[in-house]
Design a protein around this motif. Structure first.
Motif, short mmCIF file in Angstrom:
data_model
loop_
_atom_site.label_atom_id
_atom_site.label_comp_id
_atom_site.label_asym_id
_atom_site.label_seq_id
_atom_site.Cartn_x
_atom_site.Cartn_y
_atom_site.Cartn_z
N GLN A 1 6.69 -4.84 -2.33
CA GLN A 1 7.44 -3.97 -1.43
C GLN A 1 8.34 -2.98 -2.17
OE1 GLN A 1 9.19 -5.99 1.92
NE2 GLN A 1 7.26 -7.01 2.42
N THR A 2 8.18 -2.89 -3.48
CA THR A 2 8.88 -1.83 -4.21
C THR A 2 8.37 -0.50 -3.67
OG1 THR A 2 9.08 -3.19 -6.18
CG2 THR A 2 9.30 -0.82 -6.50
N ASP A 3 9.26 0.39 -3.32
CA ASP A 3 8.86 1.65 -2.68
C ASP A 3 8.62 2.72 -3.73
OD1 ASP A 3 8.12 3.04 -0.46
OD2 ASP A 3 10.15 3.38 0.29
N SER B 1 2.70 1.29 7.25
CA SER B 1 3.83 0.44 6.85
C SER B 1 5.03 1.35 6.56
CB SER B 1 3.44 -0.38 5.61
OG SER B 1 3.81 0.26 4.42
N ASP C 1 5.92 -9.47 -0.15
CA ASP C 1 7.23 -9.31 -0.78
C ASP C 1 7.31 -10.25 -1.98
OD1 ASP C 1 9.88 -9.13 -1.51
OD2 ASP C 1 10.67 -9.47 0.50
N LEU D 1 6.60 1.52 3.84
CA LEU D 1 6.62 1.90 2.42
C LEU D 1 6.03 3.29 2.26
CD1 LEU D 1 5.49 -1.56 1.00
CD2 LEU D 1 7.81 -0.63 1.09
N GLN D 2 6.68 4.15 1.48
CA GLN D 2 6.31 5.56 1.44
C GLN D 2 4.86 5.82 1.06
OE1 GLN D 2 8.16 8.14 -1.50
NE2 GLN D 2 8.89 6.35 -2.63
N ARG D 3 4.22 4.95 0.30
CA ARG D 3 2.83 5.18 -0.08
C ARG D 3 1.90 5.09 1.12
NH1 ARG D 3 4.78 0.34 -2.52
NH2 ARG D 3 3.43 -1.49 -2.27
N HIS E 1 -1.99 -1.86 2.50
CA HIS E 1 -1.84 -2.26 1.10
C HIS E 1 -2.88 -3.32 0.74
CE1 HIS E 1 2.03 -0.16 1.21
NE2 HIS E 1 2.12 -0.65 2.43
N HIS F 1 -3.62 2.75 0.74
CA HIS F 1 -2.84 3.92 0.35
C HIS F 1 -3.36 4.51 -0.97
CE1 HIS F 1 -0.96 1.65 -2.87
NE2 HIS F 1 -0.86 0.64 -2.00
N ALA G 1 3.63 -4.02 5.84
CA ALA G 1 4.09 -3.90 4.44
C ALA G 1 3.36 -4.90 3.55
CB ALA G 1 5.60 -4.14 4.36
#
Length: 186
Positions: free
Chosen positions: A21-23, A54, A83, A56-58, A146, A8, A80
């Motif tokens: 996994q922080t979005d 994934s 975590d 996750l927004q990125r 990621h 990403h 993702a």
């Protein structure tokens, strides 16, 4: 099976922060640049317009841009990042040195509170790779992922085990870089 996976784009304001996994957000222009790069790659290599991302927004937002351009976009929670549990989203300097030492001393199996271990990440990566390779019918798989996930997939594709010590963990792939993996019998 062939897997083309792009990391990403670089998130906004994450220096010194433990990000799993922080979005976190990404500049829209960088998302569009990566989507354009993937679109050109697909056109040049005459590949199916199918992308895995994934949640996750990125990663997800790249898929959404591609979906607007005619791609089938599949969201896979298995893609993702690792975590980091209670560490996730916190500055590294606020994580107790003893916890980081515990992680380094049991690199493959330590998990921060409410997080996952490297072994659990590898198990998740392996499960997803096996699933999509079975379903792909030898069609190349395209994904946006990621750094930790990509490193795990590369290690598995090379036939290696989960690293036992932190020093054996490879450097992260660059933002928006494509990694090509040939997967068989993982």
């Amino acid at each position: 099976m062939r897997l083309y996976i792009w990391r990403h784009p670089k998130p906004i304001a994450v220096e010194g922060i433990c990000i799993g996994q922080t979005d976190v957000g990404v500049d829209r222009r960088k998302l569009k640049r990566l989507a354009h790069r993937i679109e050109r790659f697909v056109r040049r290599h005459q590949l199916p317009k199918v992308i895995w991302v994934s949640p996750l927004q990125r990663s997800l937002k790249v898929g959404k841009i591609l979906a607007q351009r005619g791609f089938a976009c599949h969201v896979a929670p298995e893609l993702a990042e690792i975590d980091f549990g209670e560490w996730d989203g916190r500055p590294w300097e606020q994580i107790a040195k003893q916890e980081i030492d515990d992680w380094c001393n049991n690199f493959a199996h330590f998990a921060p509170d409410n997080g996952e271990s490297l072994q659990q990440l590898f198990d998740r990566v392996k499960e997803w790779l096996n699933k999509v390779s079975t379903e792909s019918d030898h069609t190349p798989i395209l994904a946006v992922g990621h750094a930790g996930w990509i490193n795990a997939a590369k290690i598995l594709a090379a036939g290696h085990e989960v690293p036992k010590i932190a020093a054996d963990w490879p450097a992260s792939v660059a933002y928006r870089e494509c990694s090509y993996l040939t997967l068989s019998g993982i």
